[in-house]
Design a protein around this motif. Structure first.
Motif, PDB file in Angstrom:
ATOM      1  N   VAL A 263     -18.943 -13.488   2.467  1.00  0.00           N
ATOM      2  CA  VAL A 263     -18.604 -12.072   2.709  1.00  0.00           C
ATOM      3  C   VAL A 263     -17.401 -11.872   3.622  1.00  0.00           C
ATOM      4  CG1 VAL A 263     -20.980 -11.306   2.341  1.00  0.00           C
ATOM      5  CG2 VAL A 263     -20.224 -11.880   4.667  1.00  0.00           C
ATOM      6  N   GLY A 264     -16.764 -12.946   4.025  1.00  0.00           N
ATOM      7  CA  GLY A 264     -15.616 -12.795   4.912  1.00  0.00           C
ATOM      8  C   GLY A 264     -16.057 -12.553   6.343  1.00  0.00           C
ATOM      9  N   ASN A 265     -15.511 -11.536   6.979  1.00  0.00           N
ATOM     10  CA  ASN A 265     -15.826 -11.267   8.377  1.00  0.00           C
ATOM     11  C   ASN A 265     -16.860 -10.140   8.518  1.00  0.00           C
ATOM     12  OD1 ASN A 265     -14.376  -8.894   7.852  1.00  0.00           O
ATOM     13  ND2 ASN A 265     -12.479  -9.759   8.673  1.00  0.00           N
ATOM     14  N   LYS A 266     -17.205  -9.799   9.754  1.00  0.00           N
ATOM     15  CA  LYS A 266     -18.220  -8.782  10.016  1.00  0.00           C
ATOM     16  C   LYS A 266     -17.781  -7.409   9.504  1.00  0.00           C
ATOM     17  CE  LYS A 266     -20.880  -6.565  13.717  1.00  0.00           C
ATOM     18  NZ  LYS A 266     -21.255  -6.584  15.164  1.00  0.00           N
ATOM     19  N   GLU A 267     -16.507  -7.083   9.677  1.00  0.00           N
ATOM     20  CA  GLU A 267     -16.010  -5.790   9.197  1.00  0.00           C
ATOM     21  C   GLU A 267     -16.231  -5.638   7.701  1.00  0.00           C
ATOM     22  OE1 GLU A 267     -11.734  -3.553   8.562  1.00  0.00           O
ATOM     23  OE2 GLU A 267     -12.019  -4.737  10.389  1.00  0.00           O
ATOM     24  N   ASN A 268     -15.899  -6.670   6.953  1.00  0.00           N
ATOM     25  CA  ASN A 268     -16.078  -6.612   5.504  1.00  0.00           C
ATOM     26  C   ASN A 268     -17.557  -6.526   5.134  1.00  0.00           C
ATOM     27  OD1 ASN A 268     -14.792  -6.715   2.842  1.00  0.00           O
ATOM     28  ND2 ASN A 268     -15.902  -8.644   2.594  1.00  0.00           N
ATOM     29  N   LEU A 269     -18.399  -7.205   5.895  1.00  0.00           N
ATOM     30  CA  LEU A 269     -19.836  -7.144   5.642  1.00  0.00           C
ATOM     31  C   LEU A 269     -20.373  -5.742   5.891  1.00  0.00           C
ATOM     32  CD1 LEU A 269     -22.544  -8.472   4.992  1.00  0.00           C
ATOM     33  CD2 LEU A 269     -22.664  -9.239   7.376  1.00  0.00           C
ATOM     34  N   LEU A 270     -19.905  -5.079   6.945  1.00  0.00           N
ATOM     35  CA  LEU A 270     -20.322  -3.702   7.222  1.00  0.00           C
ATOM     36  C   LEU A 270     -19.923  -2.765   6.085  1.00  0.00           C
ATOM     37  CD1 LEU A 270     -19.432  -3.441  11.019  1.00  0.00           C
ATOM     38  CD2 LEU A 270     -21.728  -3.335  10.027  1.00  0.00           C
ATOM     39  N   ILE A 271     -18.720  -2.964   5.571  1.00  0.00           N
ATOM     40  CA  ILE A 271     -18.245  -2.142   4.456  1.00  0.00           C
ATOM     41  C   ILE A 271     -19.109  -2.372   3.215  1.00  0.00           C
ATOM     42  CG2 ILE A 271     -16.318  -1.811   2.856  1.00  0.00           C
ATOM     43  CD1 ILE A 271     -14.447  -2.413   5.258  1.00  0.00           C
ATOM     44  N   LEU A 272     -19.444  -3.621   2.941  1.00  0.00           N
ATOM     45  CA  LEU A 272     -20.294  -3.946   1.791  1.00  0.00           C
ATOM     46  C   LEU A 272     -21.693  -3.349   1.956  1.00  0.00           C
ATOM     47  CD1 LEU A 272     -19.317  -7.697   1.301  1.00  0.00           C
ATOM     48  CD2 LEU A 272     -18.775  -5.804  -0.254  1.00  0.00           C
ATOM     49  N   ALA A 273     -22.223  -3.441   3.166  1.00  0.00           N
ATOM     50  CA  ALA A 273     -23.563  -2.899   3.428  1.00  0.00           C
ATOM     51  C   ALA A 273     -23.572  -1.382   3.281  1.00  0.00           C
ATOM     52  CB  ALA A 273     -24.021  -3.302   4.830  1.00  0.00           C
ATOM     53  N   ALA A 274     -22.541  -0.727   3.812  1.00  0.00           N
ATOM     54  CA  ALA A 274     -22.457   0.728   3.716  1.00  0.00           C
ATOM     55  C   ALA A 274     -22.385   1.175   2.260  1.00  0.00           C
ATOM     56  CB  ALA A 274     -21.240   1.236   4.489  1.00  0.00           C
ATOM     57  N   ASP A 275     -21.571   0.479   1.473  1.00  0.00           N
ATOM     58  CA  ASP A 275     -21.435   0.869   0.069  1.00  0.00           C
ATOM     59  C   ASP A 275     -22.733   0.641  -0.697  1.00  0.00           C
ATOM     60  OD1 ASP A 275     -19.435   1.895  -1.882  1.00  0.00           O
ATOM     61  OD2 ASP A 275     -20.017   0.068  -2.940  1.00  0.00           O
ATOM     62  N   GLU A 276     -23.448  -0.412  -0.344  1.00  0.00           N
ATOM     63  CA  GLU A 276     -24.704  -0.723  -1.027  1.00  0.00           C
ATOM     64  C   GLU A 276     -25.732   0.379  -0.832  1.00  0.00           C
ATOM     65  OE1 GLU A 276     -27.590  -2.650  -3.252  1.00  0.00           O
ATOM     66  OE2 GLU A 276     -25.446  -3.103  -3.083  1.00  0.00           O
ATOM     67  N   VAL A 277     -25.850   0.917   0.384  1.00  0.00           N
ATOM     68  CA  VAL A 277     -26.905   1.911   0.618  1.00  0.00           C
ATOM     69  C   VAL A 277     -26.619   3.239  -0.081  1.00  0.00           C
ATOM     70  CG1 VAL A 277     -27.610   0.850   2.798  1.00  0.00           C
ATOM     71  CG2 VAL A 277     -25.957   2.728   2.834  1.00  0.00           C
ATOM     72  N   TRP A 278     -25.339   3.520  -0.381  1.00  0.00           N
ATOM     73  CA  TRP A 278     -25.042   4.754  -1.112  1.00  0.00           C
ATOM     74  C   TRP A 278     -25.714   4.784  -2.475  1.00  0.00           C
ATOM     75  CZ3 TRP A 278     -23.023   9.212   0.494  1.00  0.00           C
ATOM     76  CH2 TRP A 278     -22.300   9.228   1.688  1.00  0.00           C
ATOM     77  N   SER A 279     -25.985   3.614  -3.029  1.00  0.00           N
ATOM     78  CA  SER A 279     -26.620   3.563  -4.356  1.00  0.00           C
ATOM     79  C   SER A 279     -28.084   4.015  -4.305  1.00  0.00           C
ATOM     80  CB  SER A 279     -26.529   2.148  -4.935  1.00  0.00           C
ATOM     81  OG  SER A 279     -27.246   1.223  -4.135  1.00  0.00           O
ATOM     82  N   GLU A 280     -28.638   4.191  -3.107  1.00  0.00           N
ATOM     83  CA  GLU A 280     -30.024   4.665  -2.981  1.00  0.00           C
ATOM     84  C   GLU A 280     -30.181   6.123  -3.388  1.00  0.00           C
ATOM     85  OE1 GLU A 280     -31.367   4.018   0.993  1.00  0.00           O
ATOM     86  OE2 GLU A 280     -30.868   1.872   0.987  1.00  0.00           O
TER      87      GLU A 280
ATOM     88  N   TYR B  49     -28.804  17.170   1.465  1.00  0.00           N
ATOM     89  CA  TYR B  49     -30.068  16.644   2.000  1.00  0.00           C
ATOM     90  C   TYR B  49     -30.200  15.149   1.704  1.00  0.00           C
ATOM     91  CZ  TYR B  49     -32.148  20.990   3.671  1.00  0.00           C
ATOM     92  OH  TYR B  49     -32.428  22.123   4.392  1.00  0.00           O
ATOM     93  N   ALA B  50     -29.664  14.719   0.583  1.00  0.00           N
ATOM     94  CA  ALA B  50     -29.727  13.289   0.249  1.00  0.00           C
ATOM     95  C   ALA B  50     -28.927  12.463   1.246  1.00  0.00           C
ATOM     96  CB  ALA B  50     -29.213  13.056  -1.167  1.00  0.00           C
ATOM     97  N   VAL B  51     -27.749  12.958   1.621  1.00  0.00           N
ATOM     98  CA  VAL B  51     -26.934  12.234   2.597  1.00  0.00           C
ATOM     99  C   VAL B  51     -27.613  12.234   3.965  1.00  0.00           C
ATOM    100  CG1 VAL B  51     -24.721  12.177   3.820  1.00  0.00           C
ATOM    101  CG2 VAL B  51     -24.787  12.673   1.378  1.00  0.00           C
ATOM    102  N   ARG B  52     -28.225  13.360   4.310  1.00  0.00           N
ATOM    103  CA  ARG B  52     -28.946  13.380   5.584  1.00  0.00           C
ATOM    104  C   ARG B  52     -30.068  12.335   5.591  1.00  0.00           C
ATOM    105  NH1 ARG B  52     -33.229  17.670   8.128  1.00  0.00           N
ATOM    106  NH2 ARG B  52     -33.283  16.711  10.189  1.00  0.00           N
TER     107      ARG B  52
END
Length: 232
Positions: free
Chosen positions: A47-64, A84-87
Motif C-alpha cells: 500500500v505504499g506509505n501511511k498517507e496512501n493507506l489512509l486514502i485507500l481506507a477512506a475510499d473503501e468506506v464510502w462504498s458502505e 444522513y448517509a454521510v453523517r
C-alpha cells in the motif's frame, strides 16, 4: 502471514478496523503488521506509505453507503437521504472527516457517491456552477457537524467534564467566566440561560441541530430554484 499471502484488500480492511478502534494517530505500519501477523515492510510493499493507506481506507468506506434511486424518490428525499448517509458514515468512522479534509482522497468509492449527488441536484434543476455549489453546500455542513460532534471533540469534552466533576470549584469558576462575558451580550446571555433551563447544550441537541440544518439547507435550495423559475 507471509507477504505473498497478503493482498491490498486485506490490509485496507485491517487498517479500517484499526482506525475505528484507535484513530489516525493509532495507525502505524508496525501495528498493522502485528494485527495481520506480518512484517511492517509487507504493508509498505502493498500500500505504499501511511498517507496512501489512509486514502485507500477512506475510499473503501464510502462504498458502505446505499445510494437512493433519485428518479423514484425525487431530488429532495434523495438529498436528505445522502446527507444522513454521510453523517452515519462519519459516525461509524470518526477518522474519515480528518482524512477527506487533509488529503485529496479521490477514488471509486467517493466518485460513486459524488455521481449520485450530482444526479440528485441535476434532477432538482441546478445547472453549471450552481450545480457544483448545490452539491458542495450540504456536505460542507454535514462534515462540519461530524467534526464538531466527532470522537476527538467528544474526547476533549469528556476530559473536561471529568476534570469538572473532580474539581467542582473549577467548573464553577468556568461558568462564572462564561456568564460574565455573556452578560455583555443580551442575546447570547438569553440563549445560555435557555439552554441551562432545558439542561441541554450543543452535544445533547446534536440530532435536533442536524435535522434543523438539513431541512434549512434543502428549503434554501428549493427557494433558490423557485426564485429562478419566477424570474424567467
Amino acid at each position: 502471514m507471509a507477504r505473498e499471502t497478503l493482498n491490498r484488500e486485506q490490509i485496507v480492511r485491517a487498517a479500517i478496523e484499526l482506525l475505528d478502534a484507535e484513530g489516525i494517530d493509532g495507525l502505524s505500519m508496525r501495528k498493522l503488521g502485528q494485527k495481520l501477523g506480518s512484517a511492517a515492510t509487507a504493508m509498505y510493499w502493498h500500500v505504499g506509505n501511511k498517507e496512501n493507506l489512509l486514502i485507500l481506507a477512506a475510499d473503501e468506506v464510502w462504498s458502505e453507503i446505499t445510494l437512493p434511486d433519485v428518479p423514484a424518490v425525487g431530488w429532495r428525499p434523495a438529498a436528505r437521504e445522502l446527507m444522513y448517509a454521510v453523517r452515519g458514515l462519519c459516525d461509524r468512522h470518526s477518522w474519515l472527516v480528518r482524512v477527506i479534509t487533509t488529503y485529496y482522497a479521490a477514488g471509486e468509492g467517493m466518485a460513486r457517491f459524488q455521481e449520485c449527488a450530482y444526479e440528485t441536484f441535476d434532477a432538482a434543476g441546478f445547472r453549471d456552477a450552481d450545480l457544483d455549489w448545490a452539491v458542495s453546500t450540504p456536505f460542507m455542513f454535514v462534515t462540519g457537524m461530524a467534526f464538531m460532534s466527532g470522537s476527538e471533540v467528544a474526547g476533549i469534552k469528556e476530559r473536561a467534564d471529568q476534570e469538572s466533576a473532580e474539581q467542582p470549584e473549577k467548573e464553577a469558576e468556568a461558568i462564572a467566566r462564561i456568564n460574565a462575558v455573556a452578560a455583555k451580550y443580551p442575546r447570547l446571555s438569553a440563549s445560555i440561560k435557555a439552554q441551562a433551563q432545558r439542561g441541554q447544550g450543543f452535544t445533547e441537541q446534536v440530532d435536533e441541530v442536524f435535522a434543523f440544518g438539513v431541512e434549512t439547507i434543502l428549503d434554501g435550495l428549493a427557494a433558490r430554484l423557485a426564485a429562478r423559475s419566477d424570474a424567467v
